[in-house]
Design a protein around this motif. Structure first.
Motif, short mmCIF file in Angstrom:
data_model
loop_
_atom_site.label_atom_id
_atom_site.label_comp_id
_atom_site.label_asym_id
_atom_site.label_seq_id
_atom_site.Cartn_x
_atom_site.Cartn_y
_atom_site.Cartn_z
N SER A 51 0.91 -1.09 -0.05
CA SER A 51 0.01 0.01 -0.04
C SER A 51 0.69 1.39 0.06
CB SER A 51 -0.86 0.03 1.01
OG SER A 51 -0.23 0.21 2.26
N LYS A 52 0.11 2.37 -0.14
CA LYS A 52 0.91 3.54 -0.15
C LYS A 52 1.29 4.12 1.33
CE LYS A 52 0.08 8.59 -1.41
NZ LYS A 52 1.31 8.57 -2.18
N GLY A 53 0.99 3.38 2.45
CA GLY A 53 1.34 3.48 3.67
C GLY A 53 2.35 2.73 3.99
N GLY A 54 2.80 1.93 3.06
CA GLY A 54 3.92 0.80 3.43
C GLY A 54 3.64 -0.49 3.97
N ASP A 55 2.29 -0.71 4.13
CA ASP A 55 1.46 -2.17 4.72
C ASP A 55 1.73 -3.02 3.60
OD1 ASP A 55 1.16 -0.45 6.87
OD2 ASP A 55 -1.08 -0.09 6.28
N ILE A 56 2.13 -4.25 4.01
CA ILE A 56 2.17 -5.28 3.17
C ILE A 56 1.33 -6.55 3.89
CG2 ILE A 56 3.81 -7.15 2.01
CD1 ILE A 56 5.97 -5.18 2.12
N ILE A 57 0.39 -7.03 3.14
CA ILE A 57 -0.41 -8.34 3.44
C ILE A 57 0.01 -9.43 2.55
CG2 ILE A 57 -2.39 -7.59 2.37
CD1 ILE A 57 -3.90 -8.55 4.47
N LEU A 58 0.15 -10.56 2.86
CA LEU A 58 -0.02 -11.86 2.45
C LEU A 58 -1.32 -12.48 2.24
CD1 LEU A 58 1.66 -13.91 0.69
CD2 LEU A 58 2.28 -14.84 2.90
N TRP A 59 -2.11 -12.46 1.48
CA TRP A 59 -3.62 -12.64 1.53
C TRP A 59 -3.88 -14.32 0.99
CZ3 TRP A 59 -7.51 -10.55 -2.28
CH2 TRP A 59 -8.90 -10.95 -1.77
N ASN A 60 -4.30 -14.90 1.75
CA ASN A 60 -4.84 -16.31 1.22
C ASN A 60 -6.05 -15.95 0.84
OD1 ASN A 60 -5.23 -19.00 0.69
ND2 ASN A 60 -4.41 -19.66 2.92
N SER A 61 -6.28 -15.86 -0.39
CA SER A 61 -7.55 -15.36 -1.08
C SER A 61 -8.59 -16.52 -1.42
CB SER A 61 -7.28 -14.85 -2.34
OG SER A 61 -6.60 -15.89 -3.42
N LEU A 62 -8.11 -17.79 -1.10
CA LEU A 62 -9.03 -18.92 -1.48
C LEU A 62 -9.70 -19.64 0.00
CD1 LEU A 62 -7.23 -20.92 -4.31
CD2 LEU A 62 -8.98 -18.85 -4.42
N HIS A 63 -8.94 -19.05 1.08
CA HIS A 63 -9.53 -19.58 2.48
C HIS A 63 -9.87 -18.43 3.41
CE1 HIS A 63 -8.50 -23.87 1.00
NE2 HIS A 63 -7.35 -23.14 0.57
N GLN A 64 -10.89 -18.71 4.07
CA GLN A 64 -11.14 -17.87 5.08
C GLN A 64 -10.24 -17.82 6.21
OE1 GLN A 64 -13.34 -15.41 5.02
NE2 GLN A 64 -13.10 -14.59 7.03
N ASN A 65 -9.02 -17.21 6.06
CA ASN A 65 -7.99 -17.30 7.27
C ASN A 65 -8.00 -15.68 7.97
OD1 ASN A 65 -5.74 -17.71 8.80
ND2 ASN A 65 -4.59 -18.12 7.25
N LEU A 66 -8.12 -15.49 9.04
CA LEU A 66 -8.19 -14.33 9.56
C LEU A 66 -6.69 -14.09 10.21
CD1 LEU A 66 -11.55 -13.86 11.03
CD2 LEU A 66 -10.77 -13.43 8.93
N ASN A 67 -5.97 -14.81 9.97
CA ASN A 67 -4.52 -14.86 10.51
C ASN A 67 -3.60 -14.51 9.58
OD1 ASN A 67 -5.14 -15.02 13.40
ND2 ASN A 67 -5.60 -17.04 13.14
N ASP A 68 -3.91 -13.90 8.31
CA ASP A 68 -3.08 -13.79 7.30
C ASP A 68 -1.89 -12.62 7.74
OD1 ASP A 68 -4.52 -15.08 5.53
OD2 ASP A 68 -5.74 -13.28 4.77
N ASN A 69 -0.65 -12.98 7.08
CA ASN A 69 0.46 -12.34 7.68
C ASN A 69 0.44 -10.79 7.29
OD1 ASN A 69 1.70 -14.74 8.65
ND2 ASN A 69 2.61 -15.31 6.52
N PHE A 70 0.75 -9.94 8.06
CA PHE A 70 0.65 -8.76 7.82
C PHE A 70 1.83 -8.00 8.33
CE2 PHE A 70 -0.63 -4.28 8.57
CZ PHE A 70 -1.51 -3.93 7.38
N ILE A 71 2.37 -6.88 7.49
CA ILE A 71 3.73 -6.25 7.97
C ILE A 71 3.32 -4.92 7.86
CG2 ILE A 71 5.94 -5.32 7.53
CD1 ILE A 71 6.51 -8.10 5.78
#
Length: 528
Positions: free
Chosen positions: A164-184
């Protein structure tokens, strides 16, 4: 008087051929043979070309004549062959190009034969039908600022990383409902992620270039973060692009003043030159030749370089001039022999190797606007199809009032739109689009939202499974922050909410009583 019967002897005499008739027949056959020979040689020269017909070419013509009462085979031109018979290469290529067989198409590509549009259309049509069946599958809003970079996981077809423009990075598991996706968590303003690449030797590491003036190798676990390069003056100099080559074991990056730098895997600077006059918006290694890479810039130029012979601005192999600044330049995934460029106005160009000549210019509305992520066109992984977001403009030819902001998929061979993707729940401008390696899922960046497109049949099945997972799982509100839902709506943000103390009913009542007491005291004091 009865008619006189003919004897067998007289009938036999009438059947015997005359000598003059035999000579006339031979002359006619020779003349016919000469005409046939002339026609066949003319046809042979027309099919193979005048340069490919041998000077001693001969044609054999067979005919049957009745000589002395028996059938004899008359042969014209008994000259012996000087070389064994062979097929004309030009005719073979011509037959392969005109054939509609898929086996002939594959064989022709191995011989270097360019396939005709009819063959290409027959190969692309199944993929186009699958693309027409795509529908919006899932959305997510993990950021509080717009999406600036997208990249699919190299081995997991359902895993995508976004910056993102704010420097955030997310590793999104788009095919599964996983609310613990990795986030920087990013640094906020001034930390915009300009480019993301997975580390070829470890898919849990991410290589990023950002406006904070750093090229960083990030680890989602927070253990192995390394800074490969730093400008130490992010207010004046910052990095805008990055790419990594597994074969050359090198990293290339470009900054906002036109400098391009080649780094080793441990961050050692191999060389640094100012290859452009203005900002380098894109740098990418060729998937076909490991020594070749390209750079795009806002100075209206795309340049091709040999990594072994870079010595300055004049050492470019090819310079591709444009009319407007360039957002990106991507090599195609099928054979690496095409280059796709997107400018900041209304042109998409396709260049063809090996001389990188302009093959086609495709008009398309995608003008630049400072408050949206620059629109970039990208390739389909299986065929030379182009996917790009549409930003309608009134001054663009063919504009229609109320034109929708669709995702256009174009054919690189003819420049025509083969299909368009649109969903009423996502009416915004789609700046970034990327297919996964299998080509069955498309992720898009629309403002702060991530859009996932999939096939309609799979969408229904996946949505049911996601809803079931959501019902059987219980998460706290803190775990839900920064993740997308299984349906269409998701309004969460990545940044933690501001800590505010909640007021109880007793506190509000006591404060109101205090206010009333002070008001009554002032009123009673005034008459005195």
């Amino acid at each position: 008087m009865p008619p006189r019967k003919r004897t067998r002897q007289s009938a036999a005499l009438n059947v015997l051929p005359d000598k003059n008739n035999i000579e006339d027949t031979d002359e006619r056959q020779e003349s016919v043979a000469r005409k046939l020979k002339k026609r066949m040689l003319a046809k042979l020269s027309k099919d193979c070309g005048d340069d490919e017909v041998p000077a001693d070419a001969s044609v054999t013509v067979r005919s049957h004549a009745s000589v002395n009462g028996s059938a004899a085979e008359t042969l014209c031109n008994f000259s012996a062959r000087r070389r064994p018979p062979s097929l004309c290469p030009a005719q073979i290529m011509r037959n392969l190009q005109s054939s509609l067989s898929f086996v002939h198409y594959l064989y022709g590509t191995t011989l270097g034969s360019p396939s005709i549009p009819l063959n290409k259309q027959s190969v692309k049509s199944p993929i186009v039908r699958e693309l027409e069946d795509l529908s919006l599958f899932r959305t997510a809003s993990p950021f509080d600022r717009r999406v600036t970079a997208l990249e699919w996981h190299p081995t997991n077809p359902g895993m995508v990383v976004a910056g993102s423009k704010g420097g955030d990075i997310i590793l999104w598991n788009s095919l599964h409902q996983n609310l613990n996706d990795n986030f920087i968590q990013g640094i906020g303003p001034g930390g915009s992620v300009q480019a993301i690449k997975f580390w070829p030797w470890n898919s849990s590491l991410l290589l990023t270039a950002s406006i904070d003036g750093r090229v960083t190798l990030n680890d989602f676990e927070g253990k192995n973060n390394r800074v490969l390069s730093d400008t130490f003056n992010c207010h004046d100099f910052w990095y805008c692009c990055v790419d990594v080559s597994a074969k050359r074991k090198a990293v290339v990056t470009g900054d906002n003043v036109g400098n391009t730098m080649l780094l080793s895997l441990d961050g050692k600077k191999l060389w640094s030159h100012r290859l452009h006059k203005q900002k380098v918006t894109h740098a990418e290694f060729s998937p076909r030749e490991d020594w070749l890479f390209c750079t795009a810039s806002t100075d209206h130029m795309v340049k091709m370089w040999d990594i072994r012979k870079v010595s300055g601005r004049d050492s470019a192999l090819h310079v591709l001039k444009h009319d407007k600044p360039i957002n990106c330049a991507y090599f195609n995934h099928t054979d690496g022999c095409r280059l796709l460029t997107t400018d900041q106005n209304s042109e998409i160009r396709v260049y063809q190797a090996p001389e990188w000549q302009l093959e086609r210019t495709i008009p398309h509305p995608h003008r630049f606007f400072q408050h949206i992520t620059p629109i970039k066109a990208s390739w389909h992984p299986l065929q030379d199809l182009i996917v790009v977001g549409r930003y309608p403009a009134k001054d663009f030819p063919g504009y229609v009032e109320g034109e929708r902001r669709t995702i256009d998929i174009l054919d690189a061979d003819n420049g025509k739109i083969v299909c368009q993707l649109h969903d009423p729940s996502a009416p915004g401008i789609v700046s970034l689009n990327k297919f996964n390696d299998r080509g069955d899922y498309l992720v898009s960046g629309m403002g702060v939202n991530l859009l996932l497109w999939g096939r309609k049949q799979e969408v229904e099945e996946r949505q049911l499974s996601l809803l079931a997972d959501e019902r059987h799982s219980e998460f706290s509100p803190l775990q839900r922050r920064g993740q997308g839902s299984g349906g269409r709506s998701s309004n969460s943000r990545s940044r933690p909410p501001s800590t505010k103390q909640t007021k109880s009913k007793k506190d509000t009542d006591t404060k109101m009583k205090m206010k009333l007491q002070t008001k009554t005291k002032t009123k009673t004091k005034n008459p005195k």
